[in-house]
Design an enzyme around this catalytic site. Sequence first.
Site, PDB file in Angstrom:
ATOM      1  N   ARG A  55       0.830  -1.212   0.000  1.00  0.00           N
ATOM      2  CA  ARG A  55       0.000   0.000   0.000  1.00  0.00           C
ATOM      3  C   ARG A  55       0.870   1.271   0.000  1.00  0.00           C
ATOM      4  O   ARG A  55       0.449   2.329  -0.433  1.00  0.00           O
ATOM      5  CB  ARG A  55      -0.961  -0.018   1.191  1.00  0.00           C
ATOM      6  CG  ARG A  55      -2.327   0.464   0.818  1.00  0.00           C
ATOM      7  CD  ARG A  55      -3.447   0.239   1.827  1.00  0.00           C
ATOM      8  NE  ARG A  55      -3.249  -0.686   2.896  1.00  0.00           N
ATOM      9  CZ  ARG A  55      -2.767  -0.386   4.110  1.00  0.00           C
ATOM     10  NH1 ARG A  55      -2.428   0.848   4.390  1.00  0.00           N
ATOM     11  NH2 ARG A  55      -2.647  -1.318   5.032  1.00  0.00           N
ATOM     12  N   TYR A 108     -18.614  11.481 -16.609  1.00  0.00           N
ATOM     13  CA  TYR A 108     -18.574  10.023 -16.494  1.00  0.00           C
ATOM     14  C   TYR A 108     -19.524   9.607 -15.369  1.00  0.00           C
ATOM     15  O   TYR A 108     -19.538  10.239 -14.300  1.00  0.00           O
ATOM     16  CB  TYR A 108     -17.135   9.572 -16.186  1.00  0.00           C
ATOM     17  CG  TYR A 108     -17.048   8.099 -15.946  1.00  0.00           C
ATOM     18  CD1 TYR A 108     -17.204   7.200 -16.995  1.00  0.00           C
ATOM     19  CD2 TYR A 108     -16.851   7.588 -14.663  1.00  0.00           C
ATOM     20  CE1 TYR A 108     -17.166   5.841 -16.775  1.00  0.00           C
ATOM     21  CE2 TYR A 108     -16.804   6.229 -14.440  1.00  0.00           C
ATOM     22  CZ  TYR A 108     -16.963   5.360 -15.497  1.00  0.00           C
ATOM     23  OH  TYR A 108     -16.924   4.014 -15.274  1.00  0.00           O
ATOM     24  N   ASP A 180     -10.390  15.362 -15.823  1.00  0.00           N
ATOM     25  CA  ASP A 180     -10.377  13.957 -16.206  1.00  0.00           C
ATOM     26  C   ASP A 180      -9.967  13.921 -17.679  1.00  0.00           C
ATOM     27  O   ASP A 180     -10.722  14.323 -18.555  1.00  0.00           O
ATOM     28  CB  ASP A 180     -11.766  13.341 -15.994  1.00  0.00           C
ATOM     29  CG  ASP A 180     -11.822  11.857 -16.347  1.00  0.00           C
ATOM     30  OD1 ASP A 180     -10.945  11.391 -17.103  1.00  0.00           O
ATOM     31  OD2 ASP A 180     -12.750  11.168 -15.877  1.00  0.00           O
ATOM     32  N   LYS A 205      -8.396   2.683 -19.856  1.00  0.00           N
ATOM     33  CA  LYS A 205      -8.802   2.984 -21.224  1.00  0.00           C
ATOM     34  C   LYS A 205      -7.573   3.107 -22.141  1.00  0.00           C
ATOM     35  O   LYS A 205      -6.910   2.129 -22.344  1.00  0.00           O
ATOM     36  CB  LYS A 205      -9.654   4.250 -21.210  1.00  0.00           C
ATOM     37  CG  LYS A 205     -10.731   4.268 -20.091  1.00  0.00           C
ATOM     38  CD  LYS A 205     -11.795   3.217 -20.252  1.00  0.00           C
ATOM     39  CE  LYS A 205     -12.679   3.036 -19.030  1.00  0.00           C
ATOM     40  NZ  LYS A 205     -13.338   4.227 -18.512  1.00  0.00           N
TER      41      LYS A 205
HETATM   42  C1  LIG Z   1     -13.947   4.656 -17.368  1.00  0.00           C
HETATM   43  C2  LIG Z   1     -13.859   6.054 -16.960  1.00  0.00           C
HETATM   44  C3  LIG Z   1     -13.661   6.392 -15.611  1.00  0.00           C
HETATM   45  C4  LIG Z   1     -13.594   5.356 -14.507  1.00  0.00           C
HETATM   46  O1  LIG Z   1     -12.513   4.511 -14.646  1.00  0.00           O
HETATM   47  P1  LIG Z   1     -12.442   3.021 -14.023  1.00  0.00           P
HETATM   48  O2  LIG Z   1     -11.081   2.581 -14.372  1.00  0.00           O
HETATM   49  O3  LIG Z   1     -13.528   2.221 -14.681  1.00  0.00           O
HETATM   50  O4  LIG Z   1     -12.687   3.159 -12.566  1.00  0.00           O
HETATM   51  C5  LIG Z   1     -13.544   7.737 -15.300  1.00  0.00           C
HETATM   52  N1  LIG Z   1     -13.639   8.698 -16.238  1.00  0.00           N
HETATM   53  C6  LIG Z   1     -13.852   8.399 -17.539  1.00  0.00           C
HETATM   54  C7  LIG Z   1     -13.964   9.511 -18.525  1.00  0.00           C
HETATM   55  C8  LIG Z   1     -13.970   7.077 -17.945  1.00  0.00           C
HETATM   56  O5  LIG Z   1     -14.184   6.789 -19.232  1.00  0.00           O
END
Ligand SMILES: *Cc1c(COP(=O)(O)O)cnc(C)c1O
Length: 392
Positions: A55, A108, A180, A205
């Site tokens: 951690r 999101y 983000d 992603k």
């Molecule tokens: C998928 C996504 C998230 C969340 O990510 P996880 O890895 O699924 O927790 C946050 N913001 C955007 C724009 C996303 O596409």
Amino acid sequence: MAHLETDLIHKGSEFNESKAVVTPIYQTSTYIADEDLKQYITAASETKHPGFYHRHGNPTNSQAAAVLASLEKTEDALVLATGMAAISTAILTVVKTGDHIITQHSLYSGAMLFFKEFLSDFGVEVTYVDQKDNQAFEKAIQPNTKLIYVETPSNPNLDITDLAFIAGLGKKGQITTMVDNTFASPINQTPADFGIDIIVHSATKYLGGHSDLTAGAVCGRKSYINKVWRRSLVLGGSLSPFDSWLLLRGMKTLAMRVRQINENALELAQWLDKHPRIKKVAYVGLSSHPQYALAQKQMNGGTGMLCVELSADHDEQAYSYAQEVLNRLTIFANAASLGGVESLVVHPASMWGGHHDKDQKQTSGIYPGLIRISVGIENIEDLIKDFETALG
Ligand SMILES: *Cc1c(COP(=O)(O)O)cnc(C)c1O
């Protein structure tokens, strides 16, 4: 300083103390103390020490974080277990009870749930504004505003927020700004260039890029990242060593992948734009995008994300036509998530049925005939053919 493509391969290699060309996976939860206990005491108390307990830190994670900081042009970064772990830990480092956040209507869905259900229970106030309207952000500022949180391009409608303007508001009002950057990826957009303080990612992603891991990242100043690390110690969202290794491996080809994806997506968007059964294409790389000029100013590429709205006589028809098209596509898989080498599609109106009520769907632009597309690196002729057949 090396170029981005070189950093993607070599950054953080000092964390690899072995002779192996590829950084080993430190698949361990804990580390043996030196005979000199003083060293162990240091390891236990030092921020992000990659040799005490998982951690606290791990060499593979440190290397992945070094690559991310270099990509986002920030002093430091921290990798966490998911994008949501990154977003929630990052925000909980900035705000406390009594504080106020300004964010946008279209976000999101997980981030939206965090604002609406979680933060409201802890007495944090949130104002939602139209991300296309700079003045709306400015007007929403209160004496207790501590954070402006934006997502650009946004999910699923690909609306854009003016990064330079938001950063300016933050500087003027001593308000932290957070973006983000998942949809754009650092290849297409680096918010730090415009003065944004903190960049968060779902590394699940584009960064991972192969739909085989979940991970998140927070990038920013060293002093802030150290605080996020302290929060992560108690919130506990550390990234597993194996996922971190997969992330490192995935990021090596990030620049190549994203450039190919940009190219494929532009070509597909142009083709779809001319199709008689498509009412509208939303793609930031098309000059028909209402914020094309802003996209050109703050982005280097269009991303692989686009949305199409199908033509139909009424809502029910649009809803069932969208589902038909999804079923007829053979290369594009109907699956949540995005940013991988394989092309995916989703029907937001049915996928987010459980999260959004009718009003929310309307304000978020989730129309019944809307299909969100994540373009991969397959051959573009095959991708177009797949849509040609599916649209009928
Ligand atoms: C998928 C996504 C998230 C969340 O990510 P996880 O890895 O699924 O927790 C946050 N913001 C955007 C724009 C996303 O596409």
